[in-house]
Design a protein around this motif. Sequence first.
Motif, short mmCIF file in Angstrom:
data_model
loop_
_atom_site.label_atom_id
_atom_site.label_comp_id
_atom_site.label_asym_id
_atom_site.label_seq_id
_atom_site.Cartn_x
_atom_site.Cartn_y
_atom_site.Cartn_z
N LYS A 23 -33.44 108.39 31.87
CA LYS A 23 -33.48 108.02 33.29
C LYS A 23 -34.92 107.62 33.70
CE LYS A 23 -31.86 107.53 37.46
NZ LYS A 23 -31.14 106.28 37.77
N ASP A 275 -22.97 118.20 39.92
CA ASP A 275 -24.22 117.52 39.48
C ASP A 275 -25.09 118.44 38.62
OD1 ASP A 275 -25.42 119.30 41.28
OD2 ASP A 275 -25.63 117.80 42.86
N LYS A 277 -26.58 121.22 39.38
CA LYS A 277 -27.60 122.06 40.02
C LYS A 277 -26.99 123.44 40.29
CE LYS A 277 -30.80 120.34 42.96
NZ LYS A 277 -31.52 119.96 44.19
N TYR A 314 -25.74 114.62 31.82
CA TYR A 314 -25.75 114.50 33.28
C TYR A 314 -26.88 115.31 33.90
CZ TYR A 314 -21.48 111.76 33.74
OH TYR A 314 -20.56 110.74 33.69
N HIS A 317 -30.07 113.34 33.48
CA HIS A 317 -30.10 112.23 34.43
C HIS A 317 -30.40 112.75 35.84
CE1 HIS A 317 -28.25 109.53 37.42
NE2 HIS A 317 -28.57 108.55 36.58
N ASN A 318 -29.72 113.83 36.22
CA ASN A 318 -29.79 114.29 37.61
C ASN A 318 -31.12 114.96 37.97
OD1 ASN A 318 -27.34 113.22 38.28
ND2 ASN A 318 -26.19 115.11 37.92
N ALA A 321 -33.17 112.04 38.85
CA ALA A 321 -32.68 111.44 40.09
C ALA A 321 -33.09 112.30 41.28
CB ALA A 321 -31.16 111.30 40.02
N ASP A 322 -32.95 113.61 41.15
CA ASP A 322 -33.29 114.53 42.24
C ASP A 322 -34.79 114.47 42.56
OD1 ASP A 322 -32.53 116.48 44.09
OD2 ASP A 322 -33.09 118.12 42.76
N MET A 328 -27.59 111.60 42.74
CA MET A 328 -27.21 112.33 41.52
C MET A 328 -25.76 112.00 41.19
SD MET A 328 -29.14 115.97 41.62
CE MET A 328 -28.65 116.69 43.17
N LEU A 329 -25.42 112.08 39.90
CA LEU A 329 -24.06 111.74 39.47
C LEU A 329 -23.25 113.01 39.21
CD1 LEU A 329 -24.88 108.96 36.83
CD2 LEU A 329 -23.97 108.64 39.15
#
Length: 403
Positions: A23, A275, A277, A314, A317-318, A321-322, A328-329
Amino acid sequence: MQRILVLGGGFAGLWSAIGAARKLDELGIGPDRVEVTLVSASPWHSIRVRNYEAELDGTRLPLDGVLGPIGVRRVEAAVTGIDFQRRQVACAGLSDALPYDRLVFALGSQLARPPIPGLAEHAFDVDTYDAAQRLNRHIAGLPQRKPSPGRNTVLVIGGGLTGIEAATEMPVKLRAALGEGASWKVILADHKQWIGSDMGDEARPVIAEAMRALGIEGRPGVSITAVDATGVTLASGERIPAETVVWCAGMQANPLTKLFPVERDRFGRLPVAPDLKVLGMAAEFAAGDVAWFAVDGHKSCVMSCQHGRPMGRYAGHNVVADLFGEPMLPLNIDWYVTVLDLGAWGALYTTGWDRNVRTTGAAAKLTKQTINHQRIYPPLNGSRDDLLAAAAPTVQAPPAVRS
Ligand SMILES: Cc1cc2nc3c(=O)[nH]c(=O)nc-3n(C[C@H](O)[C@H](O)[C@H](O)COP(=O)(O)OP(=O)(O)OC[C@H]3O[C@@H](n4cnc5c(N)ncnc54)[C@H](O)[C@@H]3O)c2cc1C
């Protein structure tokens, strides 16, 4: 400089680190702005699902072979604590705590070991590479031991997936150690009413057929109360002479999940959102065997590499993104399969949560071999592009049904 810290180098941790690198690469963010670090007690990525096999070569990959080409730093240390206020992780032997802006907690699971007298001292297991090596060395050394009623008897305790795989692989190991024609016994015991009780009515007869063909005795409905060097004692008082006892009964999430101020499930897992978290936490994600959520909106994810690998992709990636305010996906996996090795008899491939039988025997074995030798390995050619491409946050199709 911002820091992403991934704890664990198993399926979830490794794929989180590659996913984060992917990412960052996509956003054009270099190591001068964000550093990704993977912390693991071991320098190896263990293909842990293969620990029941007779041949363990190639089941451990140096983490550096994967992390090096994608610019992820590796720290070899055992995590001991997390300060969520200061956002830093303490490790044994490191004087300075490791700071983070975003954390992926992926320290995996451990075999549950109840306080049965003698279990810790005398039982083998296949939970880790080292334990699996120890078991295989012990089996290979059986001919050197004094003849005794239990010398050539292997008792596997735990009739779940790991116990079934450990037991059905055992005849191959015993034949290699003792020679063709030697007499041996493999017993698969469980306190539940059925061997493979979680596998359902359709799959259980297939397991029973394989066990019959391989000469493995099932002992459902028994409870072990003591283990010693020559065998086990059952709650009924019965003795089973067995110089090889293999404990395969249950997994628990890493006890460091207790550090989190959240309610854990019965396996000790942390609740996460789709996601990845951790629920109620601001900067901490969790993936793999330490985490649970409804993977298809209904069913809880299973402690498995089947779920751990996508959870890692994921989560990786997240976290990025965060950190950069990108969407987030959510992870949603709408299929579930079980591909169970049944030794020289073959394997069993089921689909769905009810475990409907798709293929058995040699056809299912082809699927199992593809999974164990290809599908769950990262690209090993050292290509940065191939590694980053393999970590895309997408859900793979189920393993192909072979005929
Ligand atoms: C014999 C066997 C057969 C299996 N078969 C299947 C199967 O057929 N299909 C399937 O989907 N799943 C199977 N599984 C389950 C699968 O192996 C696990 O679900 C998977 O390994 C979980 O991945 P993970 O990354 O969450 O944890 P792990 O693979 O357990 O990785 C944890 C990582 O954390 C590191 N670590 C742990 N504690 C610390 C610490 N304190 N500090 C630093 N590092 C630490 C470890 O070194 C490791 O790198 C099997 C498991 C076994 C044992």
